[in-house]
Structures are given as C-alpha cells and as structure tokens.
Design a protein around this motif. Structure first.
Motif, PDB file in Angstrom:
ATOM      1  N   GLY A   1       0.937  -0.866   0.405  1.00 20.83           N
ATOM      2  CA  GLY A   1       0.144  -0.247   0.027  1.00 20.83           C
ATOM      3  C   GLY A   1       0.868   1.403  -0.027  1.00 20.83           C
ATOM      4  O   GLY A   1       1.913   1.159  -0.054  1.00 20.83           O
ATOM      5  N   ASN A   2      -0.102   2.721  -0.205  1.00 20.25           N
ATOM      6  CA  ASN A   2       1.403   3.755  -0.512  1.00 20.25           C
ATOM      7  C   ASN A   2       1.861   3.698   1.269  1.00 20.25           C
ATOM      8  O   ASN A   2       2.762   4.740   0.872  1.00 20.25           O
ATOM      9  CB  ASN A   2       0.021   5.161  -0.585  1.00 20.25           C
ATOM     10  CG  ASN A   2      -0.881   4.568   0.339  1.00 20.25           C
ATOM     11  OD1 ASN A   2      -1.875   4.006   0.975  1.00 20.25           O
ATOM     12  ND2 ASN A   2      -1.191   5.483   1.486  1.00 20.25           N
TER      13      ASN A   2
ATOM     14  N   THR B   1      -0.780  -1.141  -6.459  1.00 17.63           N
ATOM     15  CA  THR B   1      -0.513   0.001  -7.115  1.00 17.63           C
ATOM     16  C   THR B   1      -0.266   1.129  -6.883  1.00 17.63           C
ATOM     17  O   THR B   1      -0.358   2.204  -7.353  1.00 17.63           O
ATOM     18  CB  THR B   1      -2.658   0.005  -6.995  1.00 17.63           C
ATOM     19  OG1 THR B   1      -2.702  -0.510  -5.286  1.00 17.63           O
ATOM     20  CG2 THR B   1      -3.142  -1.507  -7.320  1.00 17.63           C
ATOM     21  N   ASP B   2       0.575   1.390  -5.895  1.00 16.45           N
ATOM     22  CA  ASP B   2       0.858   2.782  -5.744  1.00 16.45           C
ATOM     23  C   ASP B   2       2.202   3.579  -7.153  1.00 16.45           C
ATOM     24  O   ASP B   2       1.664   4.725  -6.946  1.00 16.45           O
ATOM     25  CB  ASP B   2       2.089   3.350  -4.571  1.00 16.45           C
ATOM     26  CG  ASP B   2       2.363   3.589  -3.940  1.00 16.45           C
ATOM     27  OD1 ASP B   2       1.313   4.911  -3.502  1.00 16.45           O
ATOM     28  OD2 ASP B   2       3.007   4.051  -3.719  1.00 16.45           O
TER      29      ASP B   2
ATOM     30  N   GLU C   1      -0.443   5.164  -9.390  1.00 16.24           N
ATOM     31  CA  GLU C   1      -1.156   5.732  -8.922  1.00 16.24           C
ATOM     32  C   GLU C   1      -0.124   6.955  -8.513  1.00 16.24           C
ATOM     33  O   GLU C   1      -0.387   8.041  -9.207  1.00 16.24           O
ATOM     34  CB  GLU C   1      -1.829   5.889  -7.257  1.00 16.24           C
ATOM     35  CG  GLU C   1      -2.536   7.290  -6.754  1.00 16.24           C
ATOM     36  CD  GLU C   1      -3.839   7.105  -7.653  1.00 16.24           C
ATOM     37  OE1 GLU C   1      -4.236   8.047  -7.918  1.00 16.24           O
ATOM     38  OE2 GLU C   1      -4.238   6.749  -8.689  1.00 16.24           O
TER      39      GLU C   1
ATOM     40  N   HIS D   1      -4.371  -2.408  -3.776  1.00 20.13           N
ATOM     41  CA  HIS D   1      -4.754  -1.451  -2.856  1.00 20.13           C
ATOM     42  C   HIS D   1      -5.760  -0.586  -3.350  1.00 20.13           C
ATOM     43  O   HIS D   1      -6.611  -0.220  -1.772  1.00 20.13           O
ATOM     44  CB  HIS D   1      -2.933  -0.922  -2.289  1.00 20.13           C
ATOM     45  CG  HIS D   1      -3.554  -0.166  -0.852  1.00 20.13           C
ATOM     46  ND1 HIS D   1      -3.864  -0.453   0.458  1.00 20.13           N
ATOM     47  CD2 HIS D   1      -3.339   1.174  -0.336  1.00 20.13           C
ATOM     48  CE1 HIS D   1      -3.919   0.411   0.727  1.00 20.13           C
ATOM     49  NE2 HIS D   1      -3.920   1.102   0.851  1.00 20.13           N
ATOM     50  N   HIS D   2      -5.576   0.350  -3.823  1.00 18.36           N
ATOM     51  CA  HIS D   2      -6.618   1.295  -3.802  1.00 18.36           C
ATOM     52  C   HIS D   2      -7.300   0.993  -4.931  1.00 18.36           C
ATOM     53  O   HIS D   2      -7.444   0.614  -5.534  1.00 18.36           O
ATOM     54  CB  HIS D   2      -5.300   2.345  -5.296  1.00 18.36           C
ATOM     55  CG  HIS D   2      -4.784   3.134  -4.940  1.00 18.36           C
ATOM     56  ND1 HIS D   2      -2.934   2.389  -4.507  1.00 18.36           N
ATOM     57  CD2 HIS D   2      -3.927   4.355  -4.417  1.00 18.36           C
ATOM     58  CE1 HIS D   2      -2.084   3.295  -3.719  1.00 18.36           C
ATOM     59  NE2 HIS D   2      -2.837   4.053  -3.642  1.00 18.36           N
TER      60      HIS D   2
ATOM     61  N   HIS E   1     -11.266   8.973   0.410  1.00 18.32           N
ATOM     62  CA  HIS E   1      -9.881   9.069  -0.833  1.00 18.32           C
ATOM     63  C   HIS E   1     -10.221   9.249  -2.274  1.00 18.32           C
ATOM     64  O   HIS E   1     -10.247   9.709  -3.116  1.00 18.32           O
ATOM     65  CB  HIS E   1      -9.585   7.680  -0.325  1.00 18.32           C
ATOM     66  CG  HIS E   1      -8.198   7.535   0.145  1.00 18.32           C
ATOM     67  ND1 HIS E   1      -7.976   6.429   1.578  1.00 18.32           N
ATOM     68  CD2 HIS E   1      -7.170   8.538   0.881  1.00 18.32           C
ATOM     69  CE1 HIS E   1      -7.244   6.937   2.426  1.00 18.32           C
ATOM     70  NE2 HIS E   1      -6.497   7.936   2.032  1.00 18.32           N
TER      71      HIS E   1
ATOM     72  N   SER F   1      -9.076   5.825  -7.423  1.00 16.61           N
ATOM     73  CA  SER F   1      -7.404   6.188  -7.748  1.00 16.61           C
ATOM     74  C   SER F   1      -7.379   6.067  -8.641  1.00 16.61           C
ATOM     75  O   SER F   1      -8.154   5.686 -10.035  1.00 16.61           O
ATOM     76  CB  SER F   1      -7.030   5.428  -7.316  1.00 16.61           C
ATOM     77  OG  SER F   1      -5.640   4.916  -7.929  1.00 16.61           O
TER      78      SER F   1
ATOM     79  N   ASN G   1      -4.946   4.736 -12.117  1.00 20.65           N
ATOM     80  CA  ASN G   1      -4.994   3.454 -12.152  1.00 20.65           C
ATOM     81  C   ASN G   1      -6.603   3.018 -12.396  1.00 20.65           C
ATOM     82  O   ASN G   1      -6.489   1.715 -12.763  1.00 20.65           O
ATOM     83  CB  ASN G   1      -5.193   2.552 -10.024  1.00 20.65           C
ATOM     84  CG  ASN G   1      -4.201   2.679  -9.223  1.00 20.65           C
ATOM     85  OD1 ASN G   1      -3.539   1.570 -10.128  1.00 20.65           O
ATOM     86  ND2 ASN G   1      -3.734   3.228  -8.207  1.00 20.65           N
TER      87      ASN G   1
ATOM     88  N   CYS H   1      -9.339  -4.724  -3.456  1.00 25.63           N
ATOM     89  CA  CYS H   1      -8.651  -3.342  -2.598  1.00 25.63           C
ATOM     90  C   CYS H   1      -8.917  -2.887  -0.746  1.00 25.63           C
ATOM     91  O   CYS H   1      -9.525  -3.412  -0.370  1.00 25.63           O
ATOM     92  CB  CYS H   1      -9.305  -2.186  -3.622  1.00 25.63           C
ATOM     93  SG  CYS H   1     -10.384  -1.073  -3.327  1.00 25.63           S
TER      94      CYS H   1
ATOM     95  N   HIS I   1      -7.375   0.994   0.897  1.00 23.28           N
ATOM     96  CA  HIS I   1      -7.071   2.346   0.953  1.00 23.28           C
ATOM     97  C   HIS I   1      -8.081   3.377   1.592  1.00 23.28           C
ATOM     98  O   HIS I   1      -7.910   3.591   2.529  1.00 23.28           O
ATOM     99  CB  HIS I   1      -7.032   2.957  -0.307  1.00 23.28           C
ATOM    100  CG  HIS I   1      -5.701   3.480  -0.686  1.00 23.28           C
ATOM    101  ND1 HIS I   1      -5.251   4.630   0.407  1.00 23.28           N
ATOM    102  CD2 HIS I   1      -6.632   4.930  -1.502  1.00 23.28           C
ATOM    103  CE1 HIS I   1      -4.847   5.707   0.078  1.00 23.28           C
ATOM    104  NE2 HIS I   1      -5.511   6.103  -1.178  1.00 23.28           N
TER     105      HIS I   1
END
Length: 334
Positions: A135-136, A182-183, A186, A216-217, A225, A228, A231, A249, A251
């Motif tokens: 994740g981020n 996915t970070d 993104e 994750h996103h 949030h 994304s 993504n 996902c 996030h």
C-alpha cells in the motif's frame, strides 16, 4: 428533442477517462466538522443471510482485509471476529491488501513491526498462508523488505511487488489471483508501463475459470479517498477486456461492495485497524463505516462474498459463473 441522461451508462462509457472526472459526479467530501464517522445515504437493508454450502462441496475460501498496520482495539476486534468465523468455515488462505505497516512501512526484515503487526496478531493465530500487496504507507518505508521477508517466514507471501498464482478448486476448476502494486501506478511511476504490460500478458494467457485481482487502491468507491484516477484509467479497460470476476482493495477505511456494471465486482475491505466515513454511490451494493473483513468462497459454479463487521455478518452476495463455456471455447480449452 428530449434529452435523457442515465448516470450509470454515462459512467460506464468513461473507462479511458481519468477517474477524477468520474468522481466529480459521484463523490462528495465526507469529513464532518464534529469528526463523527458516518455511513451516508444507506438504504434500509434486510438482515444478511449466511451463504450456504454443501458439506462436501468443493470450494476455495479466503479472508481479505486491508490497512491492518496499526495495533488498535479495532484491529483486535476484527481478528477476534475472523477467529469466530474460522470455527465454522476455515479459510484456505488470507489476503492483506496493503498498508500492512503504519505509518511508514518497515525499515528492514528485522524491523520490530514484523512481530507486533504480523507475527503475533496474524501468523500465530491463523495457521494459514498470508498473501500480501503493498500500500501507499508501505512505500514510506522499505517496500523491498516486504518482498525479502517472504524468504524468512513461509506464512508471508510476497514473492515480488506484483505477482500471480493459481489455486485449484477441483481437478477441473481453478482460480487465478493477480496481485498488483498499485501505488507506483497512482504516482505515475516509470515502472507503470512494465507492470501493465505484465498484467495484460498474464490475463491474456490465463486459463483459470475465475480471475480475481488484488490491489490497494479503489477504482469505485464512496469512501473519503475517492477513486484512484490513474489506476482506474490503466486497469479498468484490462479488467473489462479480459473479463475478471472480482477486484479486491483497501485504502478507504470502510467496507464496500460495488456492482461496476461491467461484469465484475469491486470489493473494498480496508477497515482492518482504522475507520472513516463512507457514502453510498451509484454503484454501491453495500457500504458501511464499520471495522471488519470479507470472506470470499469460490466453487466451480459460484463466487460468494460475505462482509463481516466486528459484531457479525452485515452483507452477503453471490454470483454464478456465466461464461465458463464461452471462455473455454474461445481459449481452446476442452
């Protein structure tokens, strides 16, 4: 001339347009001045019914939860509910869908967070393999250490920053999992093109009956949030083209299930240790600001999703496989 506007069909037509534009129509900021966590716009739902399975029915079962990296009372309550559900239906494997360690990932394979946030709360309580994605917040630390740790602890599986594996349900039916990173997508990282080419190749060659993607996103969400956008632009056309069945996902720190209207479902399970408000939007089948996790079971004929809050089952949904024969014929499978 009468002008007719259908928002669902309009959103469906925007697969190649950045998600930020789509979000303009479906997303509103959820932060409240009083700081209260809310579920906004939810209809009155009937009580959820457990998904039934025959005792001898072949199935693959797994738990999915994300954003677990904070030692908190909320996380402990989620784990206790997972243990209760495992007494009746033991999962075959577990998925951690990113932000595995707050607030800044791990520093190395020897970081104390491995013990406090994975080994003690999860590995010691579930004698099952855990598959994880980044994740981020994991990128604020040493992301590669989470890959390297796979060589030290057989319960932790992250052989690369993105990877795929296949599990059999029976001798004729399989599930393929595509675990993404996915970070960087993104963030517009230079590695995006290589990962998307890799994913396209893997999806094109897949002969699995069920295709489940983990990242994750979120791509569809009523969470704080928002979706994304990069993504969304990169992944949604691939998911449509290769007919995946489910994207999972985190996030957003809530529980959501969306019918994308594109032939695949979108599950958000990001309330493993933190919680935020959530709003029902056009695609929502279920959304709640509650700590919890999702249990997914896949059989040769159906995919079942059950969403559990810390006090029990909140929502259940299942879908029957619709294209097994069509895909088999198109791909040359007998």
């Amino acid at each position: 001339m009468k002008f007719s506007f259908n928002r669902r069909n309009f959103l469906k037509s925007l697969a190649t347009i950045p998600c930020a534009i789509v979000a303009y129509f479906v997303y509103e900021k959820l932060t409240e001045d009083d700081g209260v966590i809310r579920t906004i716009g939810a209809p009155q739902l009937p009580p959820a019914k457990p998904i039934g399975f025959k005792q001898d029915e072949n199935r693959l079962c797994f738990h999915a939860l994300g954003d677990t990296g904070l030692a908190s009372d909320r996380r402990e309550a989620v784990i206790q509910q997972m243990l209760r559900q495992a007494e009746s239906v033991m999962p075959d494997l577990m998925f951690l869908v990113g932000d595995n360690f707050y607030d800044a990932g791990v520093e190395s394979v020897d970081d104390p967070k491995w013990e406090t946030d994975f080994e003690i709360p999860f590995a010691a309580r579930f004698n099952r393999p855990f598959y994880a994605c980044l994740g981020n917040h994991d990128y604020f630390g040493n992301a590669q250490a989470q890959v390297d740790y796979s060589r030290l602890n057989p319960q932790w599986n992250m052989p690369a920053r993105y990877y795929t594996f296949v599990k059999s349900i029976d001798e004729n039916t399989s599930v393929e999992f595509f675990v993404l990173d996915t970070d960087p997508i993104e963030e517009g990282n230079d590695s995006t093109r290589a990962q998307i080419q890799w994913l396209r190749g893997k999806l094109a060659r897949s002969r699995a009956d069920w295709k489940i993607v983990i990242g994750h996103h979120p791509l569809f969400t009523g969470g704080e949030h928002g979706c994304s956008r990069r993504n969304y632009r990169q992944l949604v056309p691939l998911f449509d083209e290769f007919q995946i069945d489910l994207y999972i996902c985190g996030h957003d720190h809530d529980l959501q299930l969306h019918d994308t209207g594109r032939g695949w479902l979108h599950l958000v399970s990001g309330s493993g240790s933190k919680l935020r408000s959530v709003r029902w939007v056009e695609t929502t089948l279920f959304a709640e600001a509650a700590s919890g996790f999702a249990r997914i079971a896949v059989t040769p004929e159906r995919l079942a999703i059950e969403i559990f809050a810390t006090d029990g089952l909140r929502f259940s949904h299942e879908t029957r496989i619709k294209r097994q024969l069509a895909v088999a014929g198109a791909s040359g499978m007998g």
